[in-house]
Design a protein around this motif. Structure first.
Motif, PDB file in Angstrom:
ATOM      1  N   PHE A  35      -3.426 -17.577   3.478  1.00  0.00           N
ATOM      2  CA  PHE A  35      -3.607 -16.605   2.657  1.00  0.00           C
ATOM      3  C   PHE A  35      -5.081 -16.429   2.713  1.00  0.00           C
ATOM      4  O   PHE A  35      -5.890 -17.190   2.191  1.00  0.00           O
ATOM      5  N   PRO A  71       4.230 -16.738  -2.383  1.00  0.00           N
ATOM      6  CA  PRO A  71       3.998 -16.525  -3.849  1.00  0.00           C
ATOM      7  C   PRO A  71       5.419 -16.352  -4.372  1.00  0.00           C
ATOM      8  O   PRO A  71       6.304 -15.873  -4.038  1.00  0.00           O
ATOM      9  N   TYR A  84      -3.784 -10.606  -0.741  1.00  0.00           N
ATOM     10  CA  TYR A  84      -3.513 -11.809   0.003  1.00  0.00           C
ATOM     11  C   TYR A  84      -2.898 -11.430   1.298  1.00  0.00           C
ATOM     12  O   TYR A  84      -1.768 -10.614   1.159  1.00  0.00           O
ATOM     13  N   ALA A 140      -3.357 -21.537  -0.908  1.00  0.00           N
ATOM     14  CA  ALA A 140      -2.171 -20.647  -1.814  1.00  0.00           C
ATOM     15  C   ALA A 140      -3.067 -20.060  -2.943  1.00  0.00           C
ATOM     16  O   ALA A 140      -4.136 -20.475  -3.482  1.00  0.00           O
ATOM     17  N   PRO A 141      -2.519 -18.683  -3.492  1.00  0.00           N
ATOM     18  CA  PRO A 141      -3.268 -17.923  -4.498  1.00  0.00           C
ATOM     19  C   PRO A 141      -3.559 -18.924  -5.638  1.00  0.00           C
ATOM     20  O   PRO A 141      -2.401 -19.714  -6.164  1.00  0.00           O
ATOM     21  N   SER A 152      -8.037 -14.171   1.122  1.00  0.00           N
ATOM     22  CA  SER A 152      -8.557 -13.089   0.197  1.00  0.00           C
ATOM     23  C   SER A 152      -9.435 -11.820   0.592  1.00  0.00           C
ATOM     24  O   SER A 152     -10.244 -12.133   1.337  1.00  0.00           O
ATOM     25  N   GLU A 199      -0.913 -24.492  -5.852  1.00  0.00           N
ATOM     26  CA  GLU A 199      -1.904 -23.625  -6.021  1.00  0.00           C
ATOM     27  C   GLU A 199      -3.160 -24.053  -5.281  1.00  0.00           C
ATOM     28  O   GLU A 199      -3.369 -25.369  -5.384  1.00  0.00           O
ATOM     29  N   SER A 211       2.791 -21.175  -6.346  1.00  0.00           N
ATOM     30  CA  SER A 211       3.505 -20.547  -4.959  1.00  0.00           C
ATOM     31  C   SER A 211       4.162 -21.821  -4.356  1.00  0.00           C
ATOM     32  O   SER A 211       4.103 -22.887  -4.679  1.00  0.00           O
TER      33      SER A 211
END
Length: 221
Positions: free
Chosen positions: A12, A131, A19, A42-43, A14, A95, A48
């Motif tokens: 992912f 997500p 994402y 991960a966000p 940014s 995350e 997630s």
């Protein structure tokens, strides 16, 4: 798809608040006594699902020296493969940054896997960050709870389909390896056959010269 040793996979990335997910299975050759690690992100702020799998593509070699470990941002193992496992799957929630490490042979005082045996191994692996799906807020009634349950079941179904797709990729990689081996063997057979034909022609030519000389000597006698 083959990866360089130092490649870090950012599942992912940014970009302007969005994402971008990177899908697919990969393979890497892990040298004996070495460890390859790949980063995944991960966000932040949401829990997630991080899931994936691995498969040792060298079926003729022992899987004992191979160990696969998933670390969190504090380098704490959150999942590790079973000892002597040919393949495995994992699924956790979290995350931030995670690191998937594949080692071929024990390193230092680590006795998690068997000692290195001098054989490089190719390992297929996949890791995905999914997500959370937007569910029903409040869950006021049974219909809302049923909807949330269906969403959860659909996520598990998609995870299983991803795993099945990855293993199909591993099977194709095995087929490619076997096809390359068959082509290499066929080329060697052709080369040896050609060499044998040349040797036989030379031997036959030598025998003809020898017999010719032999009969010429007898005629003079």
């Amino acid at each position: 798809m083959r990866l360089p040793i130092i490649l870090q996979i950012l599942l992912f990335a940014s970009l302007n608040g969005f994402y971008i997910a990177v899908e697919g299975a990969f393979s890497a050759t892990v040298e004996s006594g070495e460890e390859h690690c790949y980063n995944v992100i991960a966000p932040a702020g949401v829990q997630s699902v991080i899931h994936g799998n691995f498969d040792i593509l060298d079926d003729d070699e022992s899987p004992d020296p191979i160990g696969v470990v998933l670390y969190d941002s504090k380098m704490t193992p959150v999942w590790r493969s079973e000892r002597e496992a040919q393949e495995g799957t994992f699924s956790i929630t979290g995350e931030g940054k995670y690191e998937l490490c594949i080692q071929n042979g024990s390193m230092g005082s680590d006795d998690y896997v068997a000692p290195k045996d001098g054989i490089d191994r190719e390992v297929g692996f996949a890791i995905r960050v999914v997500p959370p799906q937007r569910g029903i807020e409040g869950e006021a009634g049974p219909d809302d709870r049923l909807t949330s349950h269906l969403i959860e079941l659909s996520e598990k179904l998609m995870e299983g389909l991803d795993t099945m797709t990855d293993h199909q990729e591993y099977m194709r990689e095995r087929e490619n390896r076997h096809a390359m081996l068959a082509d290499s063997t066929f080329n060697r057979v052709k080369e040896w056959t050609f060499l044998e034909a040349i040797v036989l022609v030379l031997i036959s030519f030598g025998q003809v010269l020898y017999l010719k000389k032999f009969f010429e000597q007898r005629r003079y006698l």
